[in-house]
Scaffold this active site. Structure first.
Site, mmCIF file in Angstrom:
data_model
loop_
_atom_site.group_PDB
_atom_site.id
_atom_site.type_symbol
_atom_site.label_atom_id
_atom_site.label_comp_id
_atom_site.label_asym_id
_atom_site.label_seq_id
_atom_site.Cartn_x
_atom_site.Cartn_y
_atom_site.Cartn_z
ATOM 1 N N HIS A 1 38.376 46.044 43.342
ATOM 2 C CA HIS A 1 39.505 45.534 42.500
ATOM 3 C C HIS A 1 40.534 44.947 43.525
ATOM 4 O O HIS A 1 40.962 45.627 44.565
ATOM 5 C CB HIS A 1 40.323 46.392 41.784
ATOM 6 C CG HIS A 1 41.382 46.060 40.999
ATOM 7 N ND1 HIS A 1 41.096 45.080 39.660
ATOM 8 C CD2 HIS A 1 42.447 46.047 40.866
ATOM 9 C CE1 HIS A 1 42.309 44.941 39.245
ATOM 10 N NE2 HIS A 1 43.176 45.268 39.611
ATOM 11 N N GLY B 1 30.336 35.454 43.725
ATOM 12 C CA GLY B 1 29.657 36.190 44.447
ATOM 13 C C GLY B 1 29.718 36.478 46.012
ATOM 14 O O GLY B 1 29.027 36.652 46.732
ATOM 15 N N SER B 2 31.213 36.328 46.409
ATOM 16 C CA SER B 2 31.500 36.439 47.659
ATOM 17 C C SER B 2 31.383 37.921 48.244
ATOM 18 O O SER B 2 30.775 38.136 49.277
ATOM 19 C CB SER B 2 32.635 35.736 48.248
ATOM 20 O OG SER B 2 33.910 36.287 47.817
ATOM 21 N N ASN B 3 31.651 38.717 47.295
ATOM 22 C CA ASN B 3 31.447 40.169 47.818
ATOM 23 C C ASN B 3 30.140 40.634 47.841
ATOM 24 O O ASN B 3 29.588 41.373 48.558
ATOM 25 C CB ASN B 3 32.464 41.062 46.824
ATOM 26 C CG ASN B 3 33.801 41.305 46.987
ATOM 27 O OD1 ASN B 3 34.109 41.801 48.009
ATOM 28 N ND2 ASN B 3 34.852 40.378 46.279
ATOM 29 N N GLU C 1 38.466 54.977 31.992
ATOM 30 C CA GLU C 1 39.876 54.028 32.205
ATOM 31 C C GLU C 1 39.533 53.049 32.958
ATOM 32 O O GLU C 1 39.342 52.756 34.028
ATOM 33 C CB GLU C 1 40.709 55.110 32.825
ATOM 34 C CG GLU C 1 42.135 54.493 32.546
ATOM 35 C CD GLU C 1 43.156 55.467 33.521
ATOM 36 O OE1 GLU C 1 44.136 55.015 33.804
ATOM 37 O OE2 GLU C 1 42.899 56.439 33.914
ATOM 38 N N LEU C 2 40.133 51.733 32.283
ATOM 39 C CA LEU C 2 39.870 50.490 33.042
ATOM 40 C C LEU C 2 40.765 50.328 34.402
ATOM 41 O O LEU C 2 41.854 50.504 34.588
ATOM 42 C CB LEU C 2 40.662 49.477 32.298
ATOM 43 C CG LEU C 2 40.405 48.053 32.853
ATOM 44 C CD1 LEU C 2 38.937 47.427 32.759
ATOM 45 C CD2 LEU C 2 41.063 46.753 32.078
ATOM 46 N N ASP C 3 39.823 50.199 35.794
ATOM 47 C CA ASP C 3 40.431 50.101 36.783
ATOM 48 C C ASP C 3 41.220 51.449 37.426
ATOM 49 O O ASP C 3 41.869 51.492 38.236
ATOM 50 C CB ASP C 3 41.317 48.824 37.235
ATOM 51 C CG ASP C 3 40.843 47.577 36.800
ATOM 52 O OD1 ASP C 3 39.659 47.527 37.450
ATOM 53 O OD2 ASP C 3 41.367 46.772 36.259
ATOM 54 N N MET D 1 32.787 40.265 35.387
ATOM 55 C CA MET D 1 34.199 39.923 34.608
ATOM 56 C C MET D 1 33.752 40.505 33.055
ATOM 57 O O MET D 1 34.148 39.793 32.191
ATOM 58 C CB MET D 1 34.410 38.555 34.819
ATOM 59 C CG MET D 1 34.738 38.173 35.908
ATOM 60 S SD MET D 1 35.986 38.950 36.903
ATOM 61 C CE MET D 1 37.434 38.564 36.297
ATOM 62 N N ARG D 2 33.140 41.640 33.031
ATOM 63 C CA ARG D 2 33.066 42.093 31.497
ATOM 64 C C ARG D 2 33.613 43.269 31.336
ATOM 65 O O ARG D 2 33.460 44.446 32.525
ATOM 66 C CB ARG D 2 31.493 42.167 31.042
ATOM 67 C CG ARG D 2 30.793 40.943 31.066
ATOM 68 C CD ARG D 2 31.413 39.878 30.123
ATOM 69 N NE ARG D 2 31.432 40.132 28.817
ATOM 70 C CZ ARG D 2 32.318 39.361 28.153
ATOM 71 N NH1 ARG D 2 32.895 38.356 28.316
ATOM 72 N NH2 ARG D 2 32.108 40.075 26.586
ATOM 73 N N ILE D 3 34.310 43.789 30.584
ATOM 74 C CA ILE D 3 34.728 45.394 30.366
ATOM 75 C C ILE D 3 33.554 46.166 29.605
ATOM 76 O O ILE D 3 32.995 45.415 28.926
ATOM 77 C CB ILE D 3 35.977 45.379 29.459
ATOM 78 C CG1 ILE D 3 37.140 44.544 30.137
ATOM 79 C CG2 ILE D 3 36.274 46.894 28.942
ATOM 80 C CD1 ILE D 3 38.288 44.523 29.307
ATOM 81 N N SER E 1 41.067 47.533 46.680
ATOM 82 C CA SER E 1 40.544 48.916 46.580
ATOM 83 C C SER E 1 38.981 48.670 46.001
ATOM 84 O O SER E 1 38.773 48.343 45.260
ATOM 85 C CB SER E 1 41.294 49.760 45.410
ATOM 86 O OG SER E 1 42.913 49.454 45.291
ATOM 87 N N ASN F 1 33.238 49.683 41.681
ATOM 88 C CA ASN F 1 33.926 48.377 41.641
ATOM 89 C C ASN F 1 34.975 47.968 42.651
ATOM 90 O O ASN F 1 35.288 49.258 43.174
ATOM 91 C CB ASN F 1 34.856 48.454 40.409
ATOM 92 C CG ASN F 1 35.307 47.115 39.908
ATOM 93 O OD1 ASN F 1 34.787 45.864 39.950
ATOM 94 N ND2 ASN F 1 36.561 47.155 39.248
HETATM 95 C C1 GRF Z 1 37.027 39.513 43.846
HETATM 96 O O1 GRF Z 1 38.707 39.463 44.095
HETATM 97 C C2 GRF Z 1 36.845 40.778 43.150
HETATM 98 O O2 GRF Z 1 37.998 41.887 43.866
HETATM 99 C C3 GRF Z 1 37.254 40.835 41.679
HETATM 100 O O3 GRF Z 1 36.610 39.766 41.405
HETATM 101 C C4 GRF Z 1 36.858 38.615 42.606
HETATM 102 C C5 GRF Z 1 35.399 38.339 42.718
HETATM 103 O O4 GRF Z 1 35.106 37.296 43.683
HETATM 104 N N1 GRF Z 1 36.681 41.932 40.918
HETATM 105 P P1 GRF Z 1 33.661 37.193 44.275
HETATM 106 O O5 GRF Z 1 32.668 36.755 43.165
HETATM 107 O O6 GRF Z 1 33.259 38.727 44.766
HETATM 108 O O7 GRF Z 1 33.933 36.121 45.138
#
Ligand code: GRF
Length: 212
Positions: free
Chosen positions: A105, A12-14, A139-141, A86-88, A132, A103
């Site tokens: 990426h 969860g750092s983002n 379409e994935l990513d 992390m789920r499609i 990005s 999202n």
């Molecule tokens: C990040 O690198 C993000 O780009 C990717 O998964 C990672 C998640 O990291 N989708 P965090 O959980 O936000 O630290």
């Protein structure tokens, strides 16, 4: 004020970067598909509502996504923000939130969709890598790109050092993208393209290795 819901699966750092960014929106909730996601505690500590919709409790993707959508929609968000989720997602889910689902990426899309982006960039010997933020489409990513940051790849990089350099930029561009979206300065137009009145930088270039 616009409302956002953030979806996480782990660290969860983002998400934390978004919580700390003083965004022009209300962060209505943080939802995880894993009860042990470390990011949930960070959100709780900041007084943000949290919820868990565990994918393991559902027999298939469609029923999980339907339950997730029901949970998200109780918060009536303007934007749904995937931050290491992390789920499609099924097409039905993505289409329900089209233009409102974003999202981040860890690559310069359209290069390196999917996982292990840093390892693949190193194996290919690229000299510039990055991250990005994009609208999510089926379409994935592959959805329209809102903002990217590029970093140099160093001679002695490992996946860990490169990933840390990219992550630092992720924490800068994701809040920026959300700021634009919430202020209606960037949006998905009727042709499925990103429309924006934001500053462009003609002439700005990252050259790696540097010119001497
Ligand atoms: C990040 O690198 C993000 O780009 C990717 O998964 C990672 C998640 O990291 N989708 P965090 O959980 O936000 O630290």
């Amino acid at each position: 004020m616009k409302k956002i819901v953030i979806l996480i699966s782990g660290r969860g750092s983002n998400m934390q970067a978004l919580l700390e960014a003083d965004l022009p929106c209300t962060i209505a909730a943080v939802i995880s598909n894993r009860a042990d996601a470390a990011g949930l505690d960070v959100a709780k500590a900041r007084g943000i509502a949290t919820a868990v919709v565990a994918h393991k409790d559902y027999p298939d993707r469609a029923s999980f996504d339907a339950a997730l959508q029901r949970e998200i929609d109780t918060f009536t968000p303007d934007f749904v923000v995937l931050a290491g989720f992390m789920r499609i997602l099924t097409d039905a889910f993505v289409i329900h939130y089209l233009g409102r689902l974003v999202n981040i990426h860890p690559s310069l899309l359209p290069a390196y969709t999917g996982t292990h982006t840093h390892e693949r960039a190193l194996a290919d010997g690229v000299k510039i890598h990055g991250c990005s933020v994009h609208f999510v489409t089926p379409e994935l990513d592959g959805g329209p790109i809102i903002i990217q940051a590029a970093v140099p790849v160093m001679r002695n990089d490992t996946a860990a050092t490169l990933s840390a350099r990219v992550l630092h930029e992720e924490h800068r561009i994701y809040p920026q993208a959300l700021r634009w979206l919430c202020r209606k300065q960037v949006w998905l137009d009727e042709h499925g393209k990103v429309a924006s009145d934001r500053l462009e930088q003609p002439g700005a270039a990252l050259v790696s290795p540097g010119l001497s």
